[in-house]
Enzyme design. Structure first.
Site, PDB file in Angstrom:
ATOM      1  N   GLU A 289     110.846  29.254  84.075  1.00  0.00           N
ATOM      2  CA  GLU A 289     111.938  30.166  83.692  1.00  0.00           C
ATOM      3  C   GLU A 289     111.670  30.941  82.405  1.00  0.00           C
ATOM      4  O   GLU A 289     112.148  32.059  82.262  1.00  0.00           O
ATOM      5  CB  GLU A 289     113.308  29.481  83.689  1.00  0.00           C
ATOM      6  CG  GLU A 289     113.612  28.519  82.591  1.00  0.00           C
ATOM      7  CD  GLU A 289     115.041  27.970  82.684  1.00  0.00           C
ATOM      8  OE1 GLU A 289     115.245  26.831  82.276  1.00  0.00           O
ATOM      9  OE2 GLU A 289     115.949  28.678  83.148  1.00  0.00           O
TER      10      GLU A 289
ATOM     11  N   ARG B 213     124.205  34.754  76.978  1.00  0.00           N
ATOM     12  CA  ARG B 213     124.512  34.506  78.384  1.00  0.00           C
ATOM     13  C   ARG B 213     123.585  35.271  79.323  1.00  0.00           C
ATOM     14  O   ARG B 213     123.547  34.995  80.515  1.00  0.00           O
ATOM     15  CB  ARG B 213     125.959  34.916  78.670  1.00  0.00           C
ATOM     16  CG  ARG B 213     126.969  34.066  77.921  1.00  0.00           C
ATOM     17  CD  ARG B 213     128.342  34.666  78.015  1.00  0.00           C
ATOM     18  NE  ARG B 213     128.846  34.641  79.367  1.00  0.00           N
ATOM     19  CZ  ARG B 213     129.701  33.737  79.833  1.00  0.00           C
ATOM     20  NH1 ARG B 213     130.140  32.796  79.050  1.00  0.00           N
ATOM     21  NH2 ARG B 213     130.116  33.777  81.083  1.00  0.00           N
TER      22      ARG B 213
ATOM     23  N   GLU C 103     111.875  18.998  86.069  1.00  0.00           N
ATOM     24  CA  GLU C 103     112.500  19.679  84.938  1.00  0.00           C
ATOM     25  C   GLU C 103     111.436  20.413  84.106  1.00  0.00           C
ATOM     26  O   GLU C 103     111.655  21.542  83.653  1.00  0.00           O
ATOM     27  CB  GLU C 103     113.280  18.648  84.094  1.00  0.00           C
ATOM     28  CG  GLU C 103     113.915  19.164  82.819  1.00  0.00           C
ATOM     29  CD  GLU C 103     114.894  20.316  83.009  1.00  0.00           C
ATOM     30  OE1 GLU C 103     115.257  20.639  84.134  1.00  0.00           O
ATOM     31  OE2 GLU C 103     115.275  20.910  81.987  1.00  0.00           O
TER      32      GLU C 103
ATOM     33  N   HIS D 234      99.327  14.930 100.511  1.00  0.00           N
ATOM     34  CA  HIS D 234     100.001  15.401 101.729  1.00  0.00           C
ATOM     35  C   HIS D 234     100.125  16.919 101.736  1.00  0.00           C
ATOM     36  O   HIS D 234     100.924  17.471 102.479  1.00  0.00           O
ATOM     37  CB  HIS D 234     101.384  14.742 101.856  1.00  0.00           C
ATOM     38  CG  HIS D 234     101.310  13.256 101.985  1.00  0.00           C
ATOM     39  ND1 HIS D 234     100.856  12.630 103.123  1.00  0.00           N
ATOM     40  CD2 HIS D 234     101.575  12.276 101.089  1.00  0.00           C
ATOM     41  CE1 HIS D 234     100.858  11.320 102.939  1.00  0.00           C
ATOM     42  NE2 HIS D 234     101.293  11.074 101.700  1.00  0.00           N
TER      43      HIS D 234
ATOM     44  N   CYS E  28     127.632  38.084  82.886  1.00  0.00           N
ATOM     45  CA  CYS E  28     128.433  39.107  82.211  1.00  0.00           C
ATOM     46  C   CYS E  28     129.349  38.511  81.146  1.00  0.00           C
ATOM     47  O   CYS E  28     129.754  37.361  81.232  1.00  0.00           O
ATOM     48  CB  CYS E  28     129.299  39.813  83.237  1.00  0.00           C
ATOM     49  SG  CYS E  28     128.381  40.490  84.601  1.00  0.00           S
TER      50      CYS E  28
ATOM     51  N   ASN F 155     134.007  40.579  85.068  1.00  0.00           N
ATOM     52  CA  ASN F 155     133.020  39.526  85.358  1.00  0.00           C
ATOM     53  C   ASN F 155     133.345  38.970  86.740  1.00  0.00           C
ATOM     54  O   ASN F 155     134.520  38.803  87.062  1.00  0.00           O
ATOM     55  CB  ASN F 155     133.144  38.359  84.374  1.00  0.00           C
ATOM     56  CG  ASN F 155     132.634  38.703  82.995  1.00  0.00           C
ATOM     57  OD1 ASN F 155     132.182  39.818  82.762  1.00  0.00           O
ATOM     58  ND2 ASN F 155     132.720  37.745  82.091  1.00  0.00           N
ATOM     59  N   GLY F 156     132.329  38.633  87.517  1.00  0.00           N
ATOM     60  CA  GLY F 156     132.576  38.041  88.833  1.00  0.00           C
ATOM     61  C   GLY F 156     132.147  38.974  89.947  1.00  0.00           C
ATOM     62  O   GLY F 156     131.404  39.939  89.719  1.00  0.00           O
TER      63      GLY F 156
ATOM     64  N   LYS G 102     111.381  24.419  83.438  1.00  0.00           N
ATOM     65  CA  LYS G 102     111.349  25.003  82.085  1.00  0.00           C
ATOM     66  C   LYS G 102     110.204  26.005  81.980  1.00  0.00           C
ATOM     67  O   LYS G 102     110.367  27.106  81.476  1.00  0.00           O
ATOM     68  CB  LYS G 102     111.134  23.933  81.002  1.00  0.00           C
ATOM     69  CG  LYS G 102     112.283  23.030  80.664  1.00  0.00           C
ATOM     70  CD  LYS G 102     113.406  23.684  79.926  1.00  0.00           C
ATOM     71  CE  LYS G 102     114.427  24.248  80.867  1.00  0.00           C
ATOM     72  NZ  LYS G 102     115.447  23.371  81.359  1.00  0.00           N
TER      73      LYS G 102
ATOM     74  N   LYS H  51     122.875  32.597  81.242  1.00  0.00           N
ATOM     75  CA  LYS H  51     123.171  31.249  80.764  1.00  0.00           C
ATOM     76  C   LYS H  51     124.189  30.543  81.650  1.00  0.00           C
ATOM     77  O   LYS H  51     123.927  29.476  82.171  1.00  0.00           O
ATOM     78  CB  LYS H  51     123.663  31.324  79.311  1.00  0.00           C
ATOM     79  CG  LYS H  51     123.951  29.960  78.691  1.00  0.00           C
ATOM     80  CD  LYS H  51     122.689  29.113  78.599  1.00  0.00           C
ATOM     81  CE  LYS H  51     122.971  27.720  78.071  1.00  0.00           C
ATOM     82  NZ  LYS H  51     121.819  26.824  78.314  1.00  0.00           N
TER      83      LYS H  51
END
Ligand code: M6R
Length: 609
Positions: free
Chosen positions: A489, A27, A482, A505, A2, A98-99, A486, A604
């Protein structure tokens, strides 16, 4: 996550609020809204579309006012529907938040008993009703908000207006970022500096527990104890240009291509030097580094992967025991504290709720030393740590972290060198060699970017797939992780990373001709073992996509696609091998028509748990 913008001015603030929201779009959000006070009272417009959609609605409605609040919402409580979008309203009171308010259910019951009717599923609506209810006692909006926040449990940054008072905008924060923008006869508030630089560079960072009253002429801040306090005015170094797209199509693309300069900036103070010193990490770093007997790294997501790479470096070169933990696990796990461990938090934003809480938890357990590696100078994490190293990547807007990661790795490589030197494990010759490699790193990164045309061809094939495996060994295993993160997402392709030795395995069972397998194959001590692992994949029909160093003698053949890495960087090899994986994710996401910079469901800065 937010975003909040608030403004009070002599002019119509709607364009300022909307521009602020546009600058917060990176964000991540799923609805947006704006509320202003004008001659008709309180007017509100909300939309589940993009900010551009909201803008059209405000224009159609001719929305205008000298004081207002605006918000981009990333759904936590309640679906992304218009009725859940902020601002929320209770009578003439309007609130953006926000929160997460953890005691919202109890408060909801209490307010319902008082006759308040809830029209959304959000936790935020309780704040609007609570402020409204406290206003009934005839106090000012400032007092009503102060009285209300005492009752809130959880993390919040809020901005509130009331149609009973067109001269005051009231804001408060606890556990979520909020800052004030100081103008000339006009003042502002926002959850992120990038929303303010369109109107002012002068910024006041509120502390946890602060409540501020903003008028045309100034701001009054009261802290958690109820004392009126002065908070320093900072001149933000953030430039409007730094958050603009320029000639690029996407922020992620821009940020991938900015990596040579971002790394050069991050290493600027060392690359011209003949030697390195602990002071790079803060004045007290020498003393701290001499006393520590181990390292504990805490981080989330991509920053966690940077920590995993650092573990190989710190144990292998500096000879110091190093643990790496996912911050959200560490904060709730019963762990054995070691006061002499250096707690390193790594974060692009410096506002990640889990990382901040993990650091707080470590301190409460008795850990004495903390160091943060962070990209945002005035972030909460930087302020909470004793020692700090700022990566100088510049603002990272794309949700998928790219240049933040490679600059974090550059910083952690430097830290390893300092620790190794202090432990007598770095000869002058070796130090000079590593400094030379660091100086060369931006050039090496530039040359890796030239693999893009080959990666585009790989992307064509990947775009049709539903799953992918990423393999690496040793220090390149976290790089495989990583790469998988990437890809998943932004392309929404299911991707998993494995240490290549783990293949037989279990995951080998997944391999068939539909399973693309990406392998990171640097010329290191494990290359022959990795080649055997690749044979195992090929034998089961898996298609291999290999990033190989020159000396590996790996070449393309049927079902094996090899990209030659242009430079061999030794210790710094993980940094170079990251770039093709970022490019792969970017081009696959483009092929699939996804919103590269704002992937679905993601934000973000993850400022809530
Ligand atoms: O700001 P931080 O580095 O603390 O953020 C941590 C993660 O949320 C972040 O790295 C996330 O995993 C990225 N979207 C990955 O690209």
């Amino acid at each position: 996550m937010c975003g909040i913008v608030g403004a009070i001015a002599r002019c119509n603030v709607v364009p300022i609020l909307l521009e602020g929201l546009k600058r917060l779009e990176y964000r991540g959000y799923d609805s947006a809204g704006v509320a202003v006070l004008n001659a008709s009272g309180l007017e509100r417009v909300r939309s589940t579309g993009r900010v551009a959609e909201l803008e059209k609605l405000t224009q159609a409605q001719g929305l205008s006012g000298n004081i207002g609040i605006a918000h981009t919402r990333w759904a936590t409580h309640g679906a992304p529907e218009e009725r859940n979008a902020h601002p929320h309203v209770s009578g003439g009171v309007s609130v953006v938040h926000n929160g997460i308010i953890e005691n919202h259910e109890a408060m909801r019951a209490r307010l319902r008993a008082k006759g308040y009717v809830f029209v959304s599923d959000t936790d935020t609506e309780v704040i609007a009703h609570l402020v409204n209810s406290n206003l009934q006692a005839g106090v000012t909006l400032f007092e009503a908000v102060r009285k209300s926040v005492v009752e809130l449990v959880g993390a919040y940054a809020i901005a509130v207006v009331s149609e009973s008072d067109h001269d005051h905008l009231v804001v408060a924060r606890h556990g979520a970022p909020l800052q004030l923008g100081v103008g000339d006869g006009e003042n502002f508030a926002a959850s992120d500096t990038s929303a303010l630089i369109q109107v002012t560079q002068k910024v006041i960072y509120l502390e946890d527990g602060d409540v501020a009253e903003i008028t045309l002429g100034g701001v009054t801040i009261v802290d958690a104890k109820g004392d009126t306090v002065e908070r320093a005015v900072h001149v933000s170094q953030l430039s409007a240009a730094a958050v603009e797209l320029g000639n690029y199509q996407h922020y992620m693309q821009k940020e991938i291509f900015e990596q040579p300069i971002a790394v050069a900036n991050t290493l600027e103070m060392v690359t011209s030097a003949q030697s390195i010193s602990p002071q790079l990490f803060g004045a007290a770093a020498g003393e701290v580094f001499r006393d520590i007997d181990s390292v504990l790294i805490l981080a989330c997501g991509t920053s966690y992967h940077a920590g995993m790479v650092a573990r190989y470096w710190i144990e292998g070169f500096a000879g110091i025991a190093c643990n790496v933990e996912i911050a959200s696990e560490y904060r709730y796990r019963e762990s054995v504290p070691n006061p002499r461990a250096l707690v390193i938090t790594i974060s692009q934003s410096g506002e990640t709720a889990d990382t901040l809480a993990a650091l707080q938890h470590a301190k409460e357990l008795g850990h004495r030393y903390s160091l943060s590696v962070c990209n945002v100078p005035e972030s909460a994490l930087i302020r909470a740590s004793d020692l700090r190293f700022l990566t100088r990547a510049g603002p990272e807007i794309g949700v998928a972290s790219t240049k933040a990661f490679t600059t974090q790795l550059a910083a952690l490589a430097l830290l390893t060198m300092v620790l190794a030197k202090m432990r007598g494990r770095l000869s002058t010759e070796r130090e000079a060699g590593l400094l030379k490699a660091l100086r060369h790193l931006p050039i090496a990164l530039q040359s890796v970017l030239h693999v893009e045309p080959q990666i585009r061809m790989w992307a064509d094939k990947f775009a049709q797939r539903h799953h992918a495996l990423f393999l690496g060994r040793g220090i390149h295993y976290p790089i495989a992780m990583e790469g998988a993160l990437k890809l998943k997402e932004i392309s929404y392709i299911h991707a998993e990373a494995y240490a290549a030795g783990e293949l037989k395995h279990g995951p080998l069972a997944l391999v068939d001709k539909y399973m693309p397998v990406v392998a990171i194959a640097p010329q290191d001590a494990l290359i022959e073992k990795l080649k055997s692992n690749l044979q195992e994949v090929r034998a089961r029909g898996g298609e291999l996509y290999v990033m190989a160093d020159q000396d590996t003698k790996l070449t393309s053949s049927d079902g094996v696609h090899v990209i030659r890495m242009p430079d061999h960087a030794g210790l710094l090899s993980p940094i170079l091998h990251t770039v093709p994986l970022q490019l792969l994710a970017y081009h696959v996401a483009l092929e699939r028509g996804n919103d590269v910079d704002k992937p679905r469901n993601l934000a973000k800065s993850v400022t809530v748990e």
